[in-house]
Design an enzyme around this catalytic site. Structure first.
Site, mmCIF file in Angstrom:
data_model
loop_
_atom_site.group_PDB
_atom_site.id
_atom_site.type_symbol
_atom_site.label_atom_id
_atom_site.label_comp_id
_atom_site.label_asym_id
_atom_site.label_seq_id
_atom_site.Cartn_x
_atom_site.Cartn_y
_atom_site.Cartn_z
ATOM 1 N N HIS A 154 20.983 -8.176 -18.190
ATOM 2 C CA HIS A 154 20.921 -8.446 -16.747
ATOM 3 C C HIS A 154 22.315 -8.482 -16.149
ATOM 4 C CE1 HIS A 154 16.729 -10.416 -17.482
ATOM 5 N NE2 HIS A 154 16.722 -9.105 -17.637
ATOM 6 N N ILE A 172 23.831 -14.150 -17.670
ATOM 7 C CA ILE A 172 24.870 -13.485 -16.857
ATOM 8 C C ILE A 172 26.175 -14.282 -16.898
ATOM 9 C CG2 ILE A 172 23.205 -12.410 -15.286
ATOM 10 C CD1 ILE A 172 23.615 -14.714 -13.337
HETATM 11 N N1 APR Z 1 17.131 -25.503 -26.322
HETATM 12 C C1 APR Z 1 16.065 -24.683 -26.536
HETATM 13 N N2 APR Z 1 15.361 -24.113 -25.532
HETATM 14 C C2 APR Z 1 15.753 -24.410 -24.270
HETATM 15 C C3 APR Z 1 16.849 -25.246 -23.968
HETATM 16 C C4 APR Z 1 17.552 -25.793 -25.066
HETATM 17 N N3 APR Z 1 18.618 -26.605 -24.891
HETATM 18 N N4 APR Z 1 16.964 -25.322 -22.606
HETATM 19 C C5 APR Z 1 15.971 -24.560 -22.085
HETATM 20 N N5 APR Z 1 15.256 -24.016 -23.088
HETATM 21 C C6 APR Z 1 14.127 -23.098 -23.003
HETATM 22 C C7 APR Z 1 13.123 -23.433 -21.929
HETATM 23 O O1 APR Z 1 12.135 -24.284 -22.449
HETATM 24 C C8 APR Z 1 12.569 -22.045 -21.617
HETATM 25 O O2 APR Z 1 11.537 -21.717 -22.533
HETATM 26 O O3 APR Z 1 14.676 -21.839 -22.661
HETATM 27 C C9 APR Z 1 13.733 -21.113 -21.896
HETATM 28 C C10 APR Z 1 14.424 -20.648 -20.631
HETATM 29 O O4 APR Z 1 13.509 -19.831 -19.948
HETATM 30 P P1 APR Z 1 13.863 -19.360 -18.445
HETATM 31 O O5 APR Z 1 14.339 -20.507 -17.654
HETATM 32 O O6 APR Z 1 12.709 -18.560 -17.962
HETATM 33 O O7 APR Z 1 15.128 -18.404 -18.635
HETATM 34 P P2 APR Z 1 15.123 -16.922 -19.183
HETATM 35 O O8 APR Z 1 14.003 -16.704 -20.132
HETATM 36 O O9 APR Z 1 16.490 -16.648 -19.654
HETATM 37 O O10 APR Z 1 14.836 -16.072 -17.845
HETATM 38 C C11 APR Z 1 14.843 -14.676 -17.977
HETATM 39 O O11 APR Z 1 14.564 -14.496 -15.590
HETATM 40 O O12 APR Z 1 15.042 -14.816 -13.353
HETATM 41 C C12 APR Z 1 15.308 -14.089 -14.449
HETATM 42 O O13 APR Z 1 17.322 -12.919 -14.558
HETATM 43 C C13 APR Z 1 16.759 -14.173 -14.826
HETATM 44 O O14 APR Z 1 17.681 -13.622 -16.996
HETATM 45 C C14 APR Z 1 16.733 -14.440 -16.313
HETATM 46 C C15 APR Z 1 15.313 -14.067 -16.701
#
Ligand code: APR
Length: 324
Positions: A136, A118
């Site tokens: 989203h 977002i």
């Molecule tokens: N490089 C590679 N991977 C990374 C890095 C990085 N620098 N930083 C974090 N990650 C990985 C984490 O290991 C994790 O697997 O990115 C992933 C992030 O996952 P989430 O925190 O669950 O985020 P996301 O998948 O975008 O969440 C989806 O959940 O709450 C809702 O609306 C919110 O859009 C969001 C949705």
């Protein structure tokens, strides 16, 4: 039968397989999540300790996702406004991974970037809205929950930073215009009343400004909500339309970056894509619930830098790994 069919398909496993797929394919779907913005200081959601939800759990929130629940927001927006400042977007920076998606676009290979983020950093990276679905929503705009007036998102950033519930200026203007109208008396003024809640209007009308008399509810300006998709809200129609009517038949490679693939319907996209379309997954941590052809574990900025280096593509970004 499915296994036999898949066994007949070309097998992809290594980073060099991923490189040759990037070089040869022409309609690449890129699915992204919060992991591609963490190098810019914006926390993701589920990483242990550093993720936004992990931080909320540590602060005693039993179910952190409730902060983004639309019913909770409408009941009491203060919790959201208390916390939202921690995920406000940085508007002038991009990461090498955003630059990689832009590079695919410049090479005419980007079919669509389905982002769950977002932070609207795709706009700063120059990713064409015609090739972008913000699944989203984003902070780019905000809308009044009462009168639906929409404003640029930056309008409410000062409120968010001050942890103050942002109110609708259109409502304020409309209400103050209404206050100028002489009030029609609903009943004869009770001249004996010495209730402090009564005030004499400038036209001599006496009216109560205290809704305990039941004469008037003092209408409040509406609460502003950033146009991000809260739990309980529908994703934008463009998500479903683009996926089914345009991308499903055209996509020839799926690249998934920086997302735990835990939130539907984005997490279900791989099941919707034809089985013979290869899928590359780039993240810090593996996921068990989806099978990918190639899984590249590491910091996504470094992984995409290495992919570009091996492909002979110049990834023009100050934070990109400078390969040997
Ligand atoms: N490089 C590679 N991977 C990374 C890095 C990085 N620098 N930083 C974090 N990650 C990985 C984490 O290991 C994790 O697997 O990115 C992933 C992030 O996952 P989430 O925190 O669950 O985020 P996301 O998948 O975008 O969440 C989806 O959940 O709450 C809702 O609306 C919110 O859009 C969001 C949705």
């Amino acid at each position: 039968r499915e296994l036999a069919r898949r066994q007949k398909l070309p097998q992809y496993n290594t980073i060099d397989d991923a490189v040759s797929l990037l070089q040869s394919k022409k309609n690449i779907m890129v699915i992204t999540g919060a992991g591609i913005s963490t190098s810019l200081g914006i926390p993701d959601f589920r990483s242990k300790n550093t993720g936004f939800y992990s931080q909320l759990l540590a602060r005693g929130f039993e179910s952190p996702e409730d902060v983004f629940d639309i019913e909770n927001f409408d009941m009491d927006p203060r919790t959201f406004y208390e916390l939202a400042g921690e995920i406000l977007p940085v508007l002038d920076k991009t990461s090498p991974t955003h630059a990689f998606i832009r590079l695919l676009q410049d090479k005419g290979k980007l079919l669509t970037n389905y982002t769950q983020n977002i932070d609207n950093i795709e706009a700063a990276a120059g990713i064409d809205p015609a090739h972008l679905i913000q699944c989203h929503g984003s902070w780019a705009t905000a809308t009044c929950r009462k009168c639906k007036a929409q404003v640029p998102g930056a309008t409410i950033f000062s409120d968010v930073k001050a942890k103050r519930v942002a109110r609708c200026t259109a409502c304020v203007q409309r209400l103050s215009a209404q206050q100028q109208q002489p009030k029609k008396r609903k009943r004869a003024p009770n001249s004996n009343s010495n209730s402090s809640s009564r005030s004499r209007g400038k036209h001599g009308h006496v009216y109560s400004d205290d809704d305990s008399d039941g004469q008037y509810d003092i209408p409040e300006p509406g609460v502003m909500k950033p146009d991000i998709t809260f739990f309980g809200e529908q994703l934008p129609n463009t998500f479903f339309d683009r996926l089914t009517d345009h991308d499903r038949e055209k996509v020839d490679l799926v690249v998934i970056v920086g997302t735990s693939m835990k939130v539907a319907p984005v997490s279900e996209i791989p099941n919707f894509i034809p089985k013979d379309v290869p899928c590359v997954y780039i993240s810090r941590e593996p996921v068990e619930h989806i099978n990918f052809d190639v899984t590249l574990l590491g910091y996504c900025d470094d992984v995409v830098s290495e992919l570009c280096r091996r492909a002979g593509w110049g990834l023009d970004h100050p934070m990109a790994l400078k390969g040997k």
